[in-house]
Design an enzyme around this catalytic site. Structure first.
Site, short mmCIF file in Angstrom:
data_model
loop_
_atom_site.label_atom_id
_atom_site.label_comp_id
_atom_site.label_asym_id
_atom_site.label_seq_id
_atom_site.Cartn_x
_atom_site.Cartn_y
_atom_site.Cartn_z
N TYR A 35 -0.75 0.33 -6.80
CA TYR A 35 -0.77 -0.83 -5.89
C TYR A 35 -1.77 -1.87 -6.38
O TYR A 35 -1.47 -3.06 -6.44
CB TYR A 35 -1.12 -0.37 -4.48
CG TYR A 35 -1.27 -1.52 -3.51
CD1 TYR A 35 -0.16 -2.25 -3.10
CD2 TYR A 35 -2.53 -1.91 -3.03
CE1 TYR A 35 -0.28 -3.32 -2.22
CE2 TYR A 35 -2.66 -2.97 -2.16
CZ TYR A 35 -1.54 -3.68 -1.76
OH TYR A 35 -1.66 -4.74 -0.90
N SER A 37 -4.44 -9.43 -2.86
CA SER A 37 -5.22 -8.44 -2.12
C SER A 37 -6.62 -8.36 -2.72
O SER A 37 -6.83 -8.71 -3.89
CB SER A 37 -4.56 -7.06 -2.25
OG SER A 37 -5.36 -6.06 -1.66
N1 NAP Z 1 -2.35 -4.66 5.43
C1 NAP Z 1 -3.29 -4.78 4.49
O1 NAP Z 1 -4.39 -4.23 4.57
C2 NAP Z 1 -3.03 -5.67 3.30
C3 NAP Z 1 -4.13 -6.07 2.52
C4 NAP Z 1 -3.92 -6.88 1.41
C5 NAP Z 1 -2.65 -7.29 1.10
N2 NAP Z 1 -1.59 -6.87 1.85
C6 NAP Z 1 -0.26 -7.33 1.47
O2 NAP Z 1 0.28 -8.10 2.51
C7 NAP Z 1 1.71 -8.14 2.40
C8 NAP Z 1 2.30 -7.87 3.76
O3 NAP Z 1 1.92 -6.56 4.18
P1 NAP Z 1 1.57 -6.21 5.69
O4 NAP Z 1 0.18 -5.73 5.72
O5 NAP Z 1 1.97 -7.31 6.58
O6 NAP Z 1 2.49 -4.90 5.86
P2 NAP Z 1 3.81 -4.63 6.69
O7 NAP Z 1 3.57 -4.93 8.13
O8 NAP Z 1 4.24 -3.26 6.30
O9 NAP Z 1 4.85 -5.72 6.14
C9 NAP Z 1 5.47 -5.60 4.88
C10 NAP Z 1 6.65 -6.55 4.86
O10 NAP Z 1 7.26 -6.50 3.55
C11 NAP Z 1 8.66 -6.35 3.73
N3 NAP Z 1 9.27 -5.71 2.58
C12 NAP Z 1 8.90 -4.55 1.97
N4 NAP Z 1 9.75 -4.27 0.96
C13 NAP Z 1 10.67 -5.29 0.94
C14 NAP Z 1 11.81 -5.58 0.14
N5 NAP Z 1 12.20 -4.77 -0.88
N6 NAP Z 1 12.52 -6.70 0.40
C15 NAP Z 1 12.15 -7.51 1.41
N7 NAP Z 1 11.08 -7.30 2.20
C16 NAP Z 1 10.37 -6.19 1.97
C17 NAP Z 1 8.82 -5.56 5.02
O11 NAP Z 1 10.07 -5.82 5.61
P3 NAP Z 1 11.35 -4.84 5.64
O12 NAP Z 1 10.85 -3.42 5.56
O13 NAP Z 1 12.01 -5.21 6.92
O14 NAP Z 1 12.15 -5.25 4.44
C18 NAP Z 1 7.71 -6.17 5.88
O15 NAP Z 1 8.19 -7.33 6.52
C19 NAP Z 1 2.06 -7.11 1.32
O16 NAP Z 1 2.30 -7.79 0.11
C20 NAP Z 1 0.79 -6.27 1.22
O17 NAP Z 1 0.66 -5.69 -0.05
C21 NAP Z 1 -1.75 -6.09 2.95
#
Ligand code: NAP
Length: 229
Positions: free
Chosen positions: A149, A137
């Site tokens: 985070y 990130s």
């Molecule tokens: N959105 C942003 O602005 C942003 C920016 C930088 C980095 N990121 C990173 O990108 C990644 C994906 O996030 P996103 O933005 O796509 O958010 P999201 O739509 O909320 O997706 C998060 C994913 O992680 C899974 N997850 C969470 N806890 C888990 C666990 N214990 N075991 C297995 N799967 C788990 C969730 O699936 P289930 O709940 O079905 O398990 C979901 O598929 C994360 O690492 C986040 O930190 C996001």
């Protein structure tokens, strides 16, 4: 040769689901891991059914689940070419916010969970001379006030470099994908203005894995054009 195989944790939503769609479009077979099996099943059906996509119920904080995830991938498809340690979640910007358990869960998911994915996938990636990606990130480049985070994403950045060094000379490539704000359910409130779309991040992933074998894109840092900080 059979089509290459791409495993994604956090595939049920956001960046993971968008990457699955882009990878399917590029000809990969998919292993889709998360806890929400209903969403994974719907995505697997959308991407072509059992021959093209395998939904796997996996809580990334459990070693046995991660081990079983890779075993199922190899059993179904016989190979693993790309592993994307992407599962994660965010939290408030204060060490006083929420319950202490939330900090524990965040570290276990974002750091320990990613580490377990690396461990589980590594032998098969060595065999295929494949590609490991982790979702970092912008918060892993800057320190955000009171943000556990941010701390976890600094750790993921270090993990990518630690894995790169361990795998140096093996033919396996390692890429850290570091997005700024992306419009996904990561945020309580979704809005498309001023944020990246999940498909933009998927495009960065596909760029990294489509380079020739001698090119290892170690990191892609991408922000929306208008992001502060
Ligand atoms: N959105 C942003 O602005 C942003 C920016 C930088 C980095 N990121 C990173 O990108 C990644 C994906 O996030 P996103 O933005 O796509 O958010 P999201 O739509 O909320 O997706 C998060 C994913 O992680 C899974 N997850 C969470 N806890 C888990 C666990 N214990 N075991 C297995 N799967 C788990 C969730 O699936 P289930 O709940 O079905 O398990 C979901 O598929 C994360 O690492 C986040 O930190 C996001």
């Amino acid at each position: 040769m059979s089509d290459p195989v791409f495993l994604i944790t956090g595939a049920s939503s956001g960046i993971g689901a968008a990457t699955a769609r882009a990878a399917a479009q590029a000809g990969y077979r998919l292993v889709l891991a998360a806890r929400s099996t209903d969403k994974l099943q719907a995505l697997a059906d959308e991407l072509g059914g059992p021959d093209r996509a395998l939904p796997v119920s996996c809580d990334v904080t459990e070693w046995e689940a991660q081990e079983a995830m890779v075993a199922q991938a190899l059993e179904r498809f016989g190979r693993l070419d790309v592993a994307f340690a992407n599962a994660g979640f965010g939290g408030g910007r204060s060490f006083l916010a929420g319950e202490p358990e939330q900090l524990r869960d965040m570290v276990l998911t974002n750091v320990y969970g990613a580490g377990l994915t690396v461990r589980a996938a590594l032998p098969a990636l060595r065999q295929s001379q494949g590609h490991l990606l982790l979702t970092g990130s912008v918060a892993g480049h800057r320190v955000l006030p009171g943000s556990m985070y941010s701390v976890t994403k600094w750790a993921v950045g270090a993990m990518a470099e630690a894995a790169r060094q361990e795998l140096n000379g093996s033919g396996v490539r390692v890429t850290l994908i570091s997005p700024g704000q992306v419009d996904t359910p990561f945020f309580d409130q979704q809005r498309s203005d001023g944020r990246l779309r999940a498909g933009d991040v998927a495009g960065a992933v596909l760029y990294a894995i489509s380079q020739p074998p001698h090119v290892d894109v170690n990191e892609i840092l991408l922000r929306p054009t208008a992001q502060d900080g």
